[in-house]
Scaffold this motif. Structure first.
Motif, PDB file in Angstrom:
ATOM      1  N   ARG A   1       0.815  -1.222   0.000  1.00  0.00           N
ATOM      2  CA  ARG A   1       0.000   0.000   0.000  1.00  0.00           C
ATOM      3  C   ARG A   1       0.845   1.267   0.000  1.00  0.00           C
ATOM      4  NH1 ARG A   1      -2.718   0.379   5.435  1.00  0.00           N
ATOM      5  NH2 ARG A   1      -0.623   1.210   5.921  1.00  0.00           N
ATOM      6  N   ASP A   2       1.933   1.263   0.796  1.00  0.00           N
ATOM      7  CA  ASP A   2       2.684   2.496   1.032  1.00  0.00           C
ATOM      8  C   ASP A   2       3.973   2.609   0.233  1.00  0.00           C
ATOM      9  OD1 ASP A   2       0.685   2.929   2.904  1.00  0.00           O
ATOM     10  OD2 ASP A   2       1.898   2.177   4.580  1.00  0.00           O
ATOM     11  N   MET A   3       4.413   1.494  -0.365  1.00  0.00           N
ATOM     12  CA  MET A   3       5.675   1.535  -1.101  1.00  0.00           C
ATOM     13  C   MET A   3       5.484   1.188  -2.577  1.00  0.00           C
ATOM     14  SD  MET A   3       8.025  -0.291   1.840  1.00  0.00           S
ATOM     15  CE  MET A   3       7.677   0.061   3.556  1.00  0.00           C
ATOM     16  N   ILE A   4       5.023  -0.028  -2.846  1.00  0.00           N
ATOM     17  CA  ILE A   4       4.921  -0.471  -4.233  1.00  0.00           C
ATOM     18  C   ILE A   4       3.918   0.364  -5.033  1.00  0.00           C
ATOM     19  CG2 ILE A   4       4.068  -2.336  -5.701  1.00  0.00           C
ATOM     20  CD1 ILE A   4       6.893  -2.775  -4.922  1.00  0.00           C
ATOM     21  N   LEU A   5       2.682   0.491  -4.540  1.00  0.00           N
ATOM     22  CA  LEU A   5       1.682   1.206  -5.327  1.00  0.00           C
ATOM     23  C   LEU A   5       2.087   2.660  -5.590  1.00  0.00           C
ATOM     24  CD1 LEU A   5      -1.010   1.044  -6.809  1.00  0.00           C
ATOM     25  CD2 LEU A   5      -2.117   1.787  -4.680  1.00  0.00           C
ATOM     26  N   PRO A   6       2.510   3.437  -4.586  1.00  0.00           N
ATOM     27  CA  PRO A   6       2.943   4.805  -4.890  1.00  0.00           C
ATOM     28  C   PRO A   6       4.118   4.859  -5.864  1.00  0.00           C
ATOM     29  CG  PRO A   6       2.552   4.551  -2.541  1.00  0.00           C
ATOM     30  CD  PRO A   6       2.489   3.179  -3.129  1.00  0.00           C
ATOM     31  N   PHE A   7       5.050   3.906  -5.738  1.00  0.00           N
ATOM     32  CA  PHE A   7       6.211   3.855  -6.625  1.00  0.00           C
ATOM     33  C   PHE A   7       5.772   3.604  -8.069  1.00  0.00           C
ATOM     34  CE2 PHE A   7      10.158   1.410  -8.027  1.00  0.00           C
ATOM     35  CZ  PHE A   7      10.962   2.536  -8.132  1.00  0.00           C
ATOM     36  N   PHE A   8       4.853   2.676  -8.267  1.00  0.00           N
ATOM     37  CA  PHE A   8       4.353   2.394  -9.609  1.00  0.00           C
ATOM     38  C   PHE A   8       3.491   3.539 -10.131  1.00  0.00           C
ATOM     39  CE2 PHE A   8       5.013  -2.182 -10.954  1.00  0.00           C
ATOM     40  CZ  PHE A   8       6.107  -2.381 -10.125  1.00  0.00           C
ATOM     41  N   ASN A   9       2.657   4.112  -9.253  1.00  0.00           N
ATOM     42  CA  ASN A   9       1.829   5.240  -9.681  1.00  0.00           C
ATOM     43  C   ASN A   9       2.680   6.412 -10.173  1.00  0.00           C
ATOM     44  OD1 ASN A   9      -0.703   4.148  -9.258  1.00  0.00           O
ATOM     45  ND2 ASN A   9      -0.930   4.964  -7.189  1.00  0.00           N
ATOM     46  N   GLU A  10       3.758   6.668  -9.462  1.00  0.00           N
ATOM     47  CA  GLU A  10       4.625   7.791  -9.845  1.00  0.00           C
ATOM     48  C   GLU A  10       5.137   7.629 -11.274  1.00  0.00           C
ATOM     49  OE1 GLU A  10       8.939   9.814  -8.628  1.00  0.00           O
ATOM     50  OE2 GLU A  10       8.089   8.209  -7.383  1.00  0.00           O
ATOM     51  N   HIS A  11       5.538   6.426 -11.617  1.00  0.00           N
ATOM     52  CA  HIS A  11       6.211   6.229 -12.902  1.00  0.00           C
ATOM     53  C   HIS A  11       5.289   5.734 -14.021  1.00  0.00           C
ATOM     54  CE1 HIS A  11      10.066   7.053 -11.082  1.00  0.00           C
ATOM     55  NE2 HIS A  11       9.766   6.217 -10.100  1.00  0.00           N
ATOM     56  N   LEU A  12       4.125   5.236 -13.663  1.00  0.00           N
ATOM     57  CA  LEU A  12       3.203   4.748 -14.685  1.00  0.00           C
ATOM     58  C   LEU A  12       2.017   5.667 -14.910  1.00  0.00           C
ATOM     59  CD1 LEU A  12       3.087   0.915 -13.847  1.00  0.00           C
ATOM     60  CD2 LEU A  12       4.518   2.104 -15.518  1.00  0.00           C
ATOM     61  N   ARG A  13       1.823   6.618 -13.978  1.00  0.00           N
ATOM     62  CA  ARG A  13       0.636   7.489 -14.083  1.00  0.00           C
ATOM     63  C   ARG A  13       0.942   8.963 -13.859  1.00  0.00           C
ATOM     64  NH1 ARG A  13      -4.228   4.038 -11.215  1.00  0.00           N
ATOM     65  NH2 ARG A  13      -5.389   3.715 -13.161  1.00  0.00           N
ATOM     66  N   ASP A  14       2.211   9.295 -13.761  1.00  0.00           N
ATOM     67  CA  ASP A  14       2.579  10.670 -13.411  1.00  0.00           C
ATOM     68  C   ASP A  14       1.942  11.068 -12.089  1.00  0.00           C
ATOM     69  OD1 ASP A  14       4.120  11.015 -15.699  1.00  0.00           O
ATOM     70  OD2 ASP A  14       2.392  11.655 -16.889  1.00  0.00           O
ATOM     71  N   GLY A  15       1.877  10.110 -11.180  1.00  0.00           N
ATOM     72  CA  GLY A  15       1.325  10.390  -9.862  1.00  0.00           C
ATOM     73  C   GLY A  15       2.281  11.236  -9.042  1.00  0.00           C
ATOM     74  N   PRO A  16       1.887  11.610  -7.839  1.00  0.00           N
ATOM     75  CA  PRO A  16       2.786  12.393  -6.995  1.00  0.00           C
ATOM     76  C   PRO A  16       4.037  11.591  -6.661  1.00  0.00           C
ATOM     77  CG  PRO A  16       0.923  11.563  -5.737  1.00  0.00           C
ATOM     78  CD  PRO A  16       0.630  11.271  -7.165  1.00  0.00           C
TER      79      PRO A  16
END
Length: 648
Positions: free
Chosen positions: A371-386
């Motif tokens: 929840r706190d590491m993998i998903l944000p890491f993938f969101n950042e690079h696959l979705r231009d997330g924060p």
């Protein structure tokens, strides 16, 4: 009634087909039988669509691929997993119409976030075409076919990001997987497809001779025999031969050598088993398969989180070694390291996120990971997330039960770190301290007929204990005469170790070969009111084996000169631990770890796989202390306060 009499009369005189025709019936046996090939158990109101594809590779071989696409998806990122463990099984655990319930636990965060999820059977396994080769080499001297797991990943990704094939995607791909599946991630990173924007290899097999899967420093992990049979005996999964009685300690000991074990069970008919036996040393085959060397030659710019469990019973070397070589290549900017308080592939099991064996954590570390590491890491690079704000190193402090965010790793090492390694010396009368003592020696008889077990007997590899055996209580072996135990006085101040310990043992033996096992152990106080069973517990925080014939060269083994002092220096698994006041630091030294690893006959033979019963002989081993040959363990001791090294 008259028409019925006519039919009965015809039945008595006409063949069956003529009778059916006369009765007006139609044949029901048609080409294809009753299995249509396009059955889909999902209800019409499912919130996702399941697609099955045979994706062509550059050599014409087609690989079976399962794709789950959230209904209504648009510009969705893709997460790819390439597996030898059955892509279909990953998404047939349930026919739930809700995608988050249909995927395995480790994919739920991706499902919640609307990702397109893809699983693929690797070449030669389950429904994919082609030939399966265990640890298939990358294209080069060991592989002249022009295809490997890297090219297959590239071709698969090229197909997936084609809008004509998957119009719902945004053209960005993340790759992830644990164990063998982690290895396929590493292979995809050697020469990655441009669409790969993020990766997370978890417990990957990187160097299968030095510290992953098949060997550890030349000692063969014979526990892998069943796995080899299951993986290579069939395109799906084969049956492993019976091991005999319940106690595998007795089973393997009675069999003789690892080669005898395999021959008695027909494993010598398996090409990979034969290949293991033909290459017991770190020769050109194992060196050519070592992915860390290929990563060093082809360092990618893909943001990558290297995931290394601290008690990984299978692949405790690969992720940390990959991080090290990429760091040396100046690639810290896109490579991150995560050291978790887990066993091998434990990240895929949410039910054990708060514990490993007897160890209890204050929070669900596995939920935090996804929840706190993998998903944000993938969101950042696959979705231009924060920005995910993933530090260079995320390490669990296993002594103080908390995550730490660090700017660098290791905190202490032989060269190039802010702190050097600190020797802790084996002393007289079982003492252990940071000052070398007087010269002396401690002798024990290592008898292959009575090897030290890796786990308290009875040992059974099917009872689940292998998943957490590295955290087992070492008191079971402390009292054996063939286990040398050294410990400090009770600590009055905390001692922090953060890095890779190095065993540095000086010893002589009456044999001409032998193994050395070194354990660094946290000895708990004798009483524990909140957890009585942990009173006096001996927890190994680092444990490794080394085959003595490789003391001078991994590639060219040599006999040990009987009666002469030799040095055995080798790295132990990485640690991030605090020995608390009231605890002790202990080091154990022994000559076997059976039946997890095969027995050393202690008589030099060209190939231990083919050792005869007469080669297995007792030997007297003497551990040297103090003087010019002080046996010790180089510990990565650092100040307790590491706030300056913490990432913000």
């Amino acid at each position: 009634m008259k028409s019925l009499l006519v039919v009965l009369t015809l039945a008595a005189v006409l063949p069956l087909p003529v009778m059916l025709q006369a009765a007006g019936a139609e044949p029901i046996v048609r080409p294809g039988g009753d299995i249509p090939g396009d059955y889909n158990p999902l209800p019409a109101d499912a919130d996702y669509e399941r697609r099955e594809m045979m994706i062509p590779m550059r050599d014409g071989v087609k690989l079976y691929t399962v794709i789950l696409v959230p209904k209504g998806a648009k510009d969705a990122p893709i997460v790819l997993n390439r597996t030898p463990y059955n892509a279909t099984a990953r998404v047939l655990r349930t026919t739930s119409p809700v995608m988050v319930d249909a995927v395995p636990f480790e994919d739920r965060e991706f499902a919640k976030a609307g990702y397109i999820r893809v699983w693929q059977d690797i070449r030669g396994k389950y429904k994919s075409e082609g030939d399966y080769v265990v640890t298939r080499p990358m294209v080069g001297p060991l592989n002249d076919t022009g295809v490997d797991n890297g090219t297959d990943a590239y071709d698969t990704i090229d197909w997936l990001v084609n809008k004509a094939n998957l119009p719902e995607s945004n053209g960005r791909v993340g790759i992830i997987g644990s164990s063998y599946e982690g290895t396929t991630v590493v292979q995809a990173l050697i020469k990655p497809h441009p669409a790969v924007k993020v990766a997370a290899p978890e417990s990957p097999l990187v160097d299968a001779w030095t510290g992953d899967d098949w060997f550890h420093n030349g000692a063969f992990r014979q526990v892998m025999a069943d796995y080899i049979a299951q993986q290579t005996g069939d395109r799906s999964i084969a049956k492993a031969a019976s091991r005999g009685g319940y106690d595998d300690y007795d089973n393997f000991r009675a069999a003789g050598s690892a080669g005898d074990w395999g021959k008695a069970r027909g494993y010598d008919r398996l090409p990979f088993w034969r290949r293991l036996q033909e290459h017991p040393a770190y020769d050109a085959v194992w060196q050519g398969l070592a992915l860390d060397k290929l990563l060093a030659a082809n360092p990618s710019d893909v943001p990558t989180l290297w995931v290394q469990p601290l008690w990984d019973q299978d692949d405790i070397y690969g992720a940390i070694r990959s991080w090290e070589v990429l760091k040396a290549k100046g690639k810290m900017g896109n490579n991150h390291l995560l050291l978790g308080p887990w066993s091998h592939s434990q990240v895929n099991r949410n039910d054990v996120g708060r514990n490993l064996g007897p160890l209890q954590w204050s929070s669900n570390t596995i939920t935090q990971y996804w929840r706190d590491m993998i998903l944000p890491f993938f969101n950042e690079h696959l979705r231009d997330g924060p920005p995910a704000n993933i530090p260079a190193v995320t390490a669990y402090n296993t002594g103080e039960d908390r995550w730490e965010r660090l700017t660098n790793w290791p905190l202490a090492c032989e060269t190039g770190c802010s702190a050097p390694l600190t020797p802790i010396y084996l002393g007289a009368n079982g003492g252990l301290g940071f000052q070398a003592g007087a010269a002396g020696g401690d002798a024990y008889v290592a008898d292959p007929a009575k090897p030290v077990p890796h786990y308290p007997r009875p040992v059974n590899f099917d009872d689940g204990s292998w998943q957490s055996w590295l955290t087992g209580d070492q008191r079971s072996f402390d009292g054996r005469p063939d286990v040398m135990t050294y410990q400090t006085e009770v600590l009055t101040e905390a001692v922090r170790v953060s890095g890779t310990p190095i065993a540095d043992i000086f010893a002589r033996t009456t044999g001409t070969d032998g193994d050395f096992v070194v354990k660094v152990i946290d000895v708990y106080p004798a009483t524990n009111s909140s957890e009585p069973k942990m009173g006096g517990y001996q927890l190994a925080i680092a444990l490794e084996i080394f085959r003595g014939r490789y003391r001078e060269s991994f590639e060219h083994p040599s006999a040990i000169p009987a009666g002469k002092v030799q040095q055995y220096k080798f790295r132990l698994p990485t640690v991030n631990h605090v020995f608390k006041p009231g605890h002790r630091i202990m080091v154990q030294v022994q000559s076997s770890l059976f039946p997890y690893y095969d027995r050393n006959p202690q008589t030099y033979v060209p190939n231990i796989f083919h050792a005869k019963s007469s080669d297995y002989r007792p030997a007297t081993v003497t551990i040297e202390r103090g003087g010019k040959t002080p046996s010790r363990v180089w510990l990565p001791v650092v100040p307790l306060d590491q706030s300056a090294a913490m990432a913000r």
